[in-house]
Design a protein around this motif. Structure first.
Motif, PDB file in Angstrom:
ATOM      1  N   TYR A  53       0.809  -1.222   0.000  1.00 40.04           N
ATOM      2  CA  TYR A  53       0.000   0.000   0.000  1.00 40.04           C
ATOM      3  C   TYR A  53       0.849   1.282   0.000  1.00 40.04           C
ATOM      4  CZ  TYR A  53      -4.594  -2.106   1.135  1.00 40.04           C
ATOM      5  OH  TYR A  53      -5.789  -2.779   1.104  1.00 40.04           O
TER       6      TYR A  53
ATOM      7  N   GLU B 291       0.707   4.377  -2.369  1.00 36.58           N
ATOM      8  CA  GLU B 291      -0.478   5.206  -2.224  1.00 36.58           C
ATOM      9  C   GLU B 291      -0.212   6.358  -1.238  1.00 36.58           C
ATOM     10  OE1 GLU B 291      -4.212   3.632  -2.417  1.00 36.58           O
ATOM     11  OE2 GLU B 291      -4.956   5.438  -1.443  1.00 36.58           O
TER      12      GLU B 291
ATOM     13  N   LYS C  87       2.086   5.525  -8.810  1.00 39.18           N
ATOM     14  CA  LYS C  87       1.284   4.453  -8.209  1.00 39.18           C
ATOM     15  C   LYS C  87       0.520   3.718  -9.300  1.00 39.18           C
ATOM     16  CE  LYS C  87      -2.964   4.977  -6.619  1.00 39.18           C
ATOM     17  NZ  LYS C  87      -4.100   5.509  -5.889  1.00 39.18           N
TER      18      LYS C  87
ATOM     19  N   LEU D 189      -3.335  -1.050  -7.767  1.00 42.74           N
ATOM     20  CA  LEU D 189      -3.445  -0.938  -6.311  1.00 42.74           C
ATOM     21  C   LEU D 189      -4.892  -0.691  -5.892  1.00 42.74           C
ATOM     22  CD1 LEU D 189      -1.841  -1.075  -3.712  1.00 42.74           C
ATOM     23  CD2 LEU D 189      -1.159   1.291  -3.989  1.00 42.74           C
ATOM     24  N   GLU D 190      -5.681  -0.189  -6.822  1.00 45.78           N
ATOM     25  CA  GLU D 190      -7.081   0.076  -6.491  1.00 45.78           C
ATOM     26  C   GLU D 190      -7.916  -1.192  -6.342  1.00 45.78           C
ATOM     27  OE1 GLU D 190      -8.418   3.241  -9.073  1.00 45.78           O
ATOM     28  OE2 GLU D 190      -6.757   4.503  -8.364  1.00 45.78           O
TER      29      GLU D 190
ATOM     30  N   ARG E  32      -7.314  -3.240  -4.119  1.00 46.43           N
ATOM     31  CA  ARG E  32      -7.272  -3.535  -2.694  1.00 46.43           C
ATOM     32  C   ARG E  32      -8.367  -2.773  -1.948  1.00 46.43           C
ATOM     33  NH1 ARG E  32      -2.620  -5.553  -0.568  1.00 46.43           N
ATOM     34  NH2 ARG E  32      -4.019  -6.049   1.158  1.00 46.43           N
TER      35      ARG E  32
ATOM     36  N   ALA F  57      -7.918   0.915  -0.674  1.00 44.17           N
ATOM     37  CA  ALA F  57      -7.644   1.992  -1.639  1.00 44.17           C
ATOM     38  C   ALA F  57      -8.053   3.343  -1.042  1.00 44.17           C
ATOM     39  CB  ALA F  57      -8.407   1.734  -2.924  1.00 44.17           C
ATOM     40  N   TYR F  58      -7.297   4.345  -1.334  1.00 42.64           N
ATOM     41  CA  TYR F  58      -7.522   5.738  -0.876  1.00 42.64           C
ATOM     42  C   TYR F  58      -7.263   5.962   0.611  1.00 42.64           C
ATOM     43  CZ  TYR F  58      -9.828   5.599  -5.356  1.00 42.64           C
ATOM     44  OH  TYR F  58     -10.090   5.377  -6.674  1.00 42.64           O
TER      45      TYR F  58
END
Ligand code: G6P
Length: 446
Positions: A16, A19, A301, A305-306, A308, A311-312
């Motif tokens: 992560y 991010e 990035k 990764l989104e 997961r 995310a954010y």
């Protein structure tokens, strides 16, 4: 206090991390971080090097004077830090996979943070986090600890009860909820305000405003019978329209596990047959991510990764650090000590609520909502489970652990609680030294 603005990320080798780096880059003007320490332990060394090299490339591309340090020396990193964040996974994904499988074996929900899976994770995690806190107390007592480590609410409660560290528990769900509502209403997220009440992964959005106008019932109408407001790791099963209207507020996605228990377990069992547990899925996503991270030409990035659930999360983390640093006095939804705010819960437990953030940290805002009995009841029982879990984790207290599991609405049986607890202790021996007091190798469970 610090001379340089120093931030430490414990569990820096996490997939992560890019991010978070993106968040620091975006907000650099308001939050001019000078020293960034990414810390990990020996088994995570290779991942730390890979993620750290990508972090350096991202910062170089942004042309910012942030010094990135990669280290296994946690104490050295913590010294004089302004902010410490924790995003650790004790026992790594293998332990998560076991946590998810044990309850499933008995036909119960197997989930990272909710139910028996979350209980196991709390037992492994709390002692390690308390150790980190003792380093912070000694080496950087003014630092804020931003804890993302799951189960975030329970971990935050252990820290506030057993240390002096200034801690704030964080989750991506509040921001995720705002984003989903903004999408649903087709407005920019900056125009949406919400009041959230509850505890981590068991909360309700009690009110929604767009540019100051309350639209809670409109959102409920749209959600009735619909899908949409969830995170990547929770199946998007639609809400029953009559039921959602009777709740009268917007349940967070994890409440599906309580309100639609049978359907959710059935779905989980089906998924288990075809693709394993969520940990098994996440392992594949991580492999893919680390392959990408190793590419020396990658300097941003990756979109993957989104996939997961978290995310954010960097939005939540960097926004919070920025507001503390700049004494902004804006409103954010974080995990703090209850101190009488939710009157049906004890003062010293953690709650996830709207807070004003200034340079001293968060101050909870008075609730605009009186909690109805159906919310109060569920909240009280799950909070009691959490209090007992903290005691079990800190003191190796078998009896507290057995009670915690037994009263959890997703276990609800002393017989199953005992079996599950025994399995958890069996499978986690090296991570649960607090239960090794007894000569019996199951810490006293027959
Ligand atoms: C959600 C939760 C996080 C959790 C994540 C798991 O977003 O709010 O607390 O860490 O999902 O996602 P994963 O991709 O690891 O299953």
């Amino acid at each position: 206090m610090t001379t340089k603005l120093k931030v430490v990320v414990i569990g820096g080798g996490s997939s992560y991390t890019p991010e978070l780096i993106e968040g620091f880059i975006k907000r650099y003007e308001e939050f001019p971080i000078e020293e960034l320490y990414l810390v990990d332990i020996e088994p995570g060394h290779e991942k730390l090097e890979t993620v750290g090299a990508l972090a350096k490339r991202m910062i170089e591309k942004a042309n910012l004077p942030i010094d990135v340090h990669l280290t296994l020396d946690r104490r050295e990193a913590i010294k004089n830090a302004a902010f410490v964040t924790t995003q650790i996974r004790v026992g790594m994904l293998d332990a998560r996979s076991r946590d998810e499988k044990i309850p499933l074996k008995y036909g119960l929900l197997g989930q990272e943070t909710t139910g028996a899976g979350g209980f196991a994770k709390a037992l492994r995690t709390i002692p390690v986090i308390l150790d980190i806190c003792h380093d912070i107390e000694e080496l950087s007592p003014h630092a804020f600890l931003l804890n993302f480590t799951n189960p975030a609410g329970i971990v935050t409660e252990a820290v506030t009860k057993y240390t002096k560290v200034k801690t704030i528990g964080l989750c991506n769900l509040p921001i995720g909820t705002k984003m989903s509502i903004a999408k649903m209403m087709d407005v920019d997220v900056s125009k949406v305000d919400i009041e959230m009440v509850g505890i981590n992964h068991l909360n309700w959005t009690t009110k929604v405003w767009i540019e100051g106008k309350e639209i809670t019932s409109e959102v409920l109408d749209i959600m009735s019978g619909a899908k949409g407001v969830t995170v990547k790791n929770i199946p998007d099963i639609e809400w029953d329209p009559e039921f959602i209207q009777s709740v009268g507020m917007i349940p967070c996605s994890y409440l599906r596990y309580y309100y639609m228990k049978d359907k959710m377990i059935e779905k989980q069992l089906q998924d288990f047959e075809t693709k394993g547990t969520r940990a098994d899925e996440v392992r594949k996503v991580e492999e893919e991510l680390f392959k990408l991270y190793k590419n020396p030409n990658l300097n941003s990035k990756p979109i993957q990764l989104e996939k997961r659930g978290g995310a954010y999360y960097s939005e939540a983390a960097v926004q919070l650090m920025t507001s503390i640093y700049n004494n902004k006095k804006d409103i954010q939804i974080v995990n703090v000590k209850n101190n009488g705010l939710i009157s049906c819960l004890p003062d010293d437990v953690s709650v996830e609520v709207n807070c004003v953030i200034d340079s001293e940290g968060p101050t909870p805002l008075q609730l605009k909502t009186t909690l109805p009995p159906h919310i109060r009841g569920l909240l009280q029982i799950v909070k009691a489970y959490e209090e007992l879990t903290v005691e079990a984790a800190v003191h190796g207290d078998i009896q507290a652990g057995l009670q915690a599991l037994t009263i959890h609405p997703l276990v609800g049986s002393a017989e199953l609680a005992k079996k599950i607890f025994k399995d958890i202790l069996d499978k986690n021996k090296e991570y649960l030294p607090q239960f090794n007091k007894s000569n019996d190798n199951n810490g006293g469970i027959k």
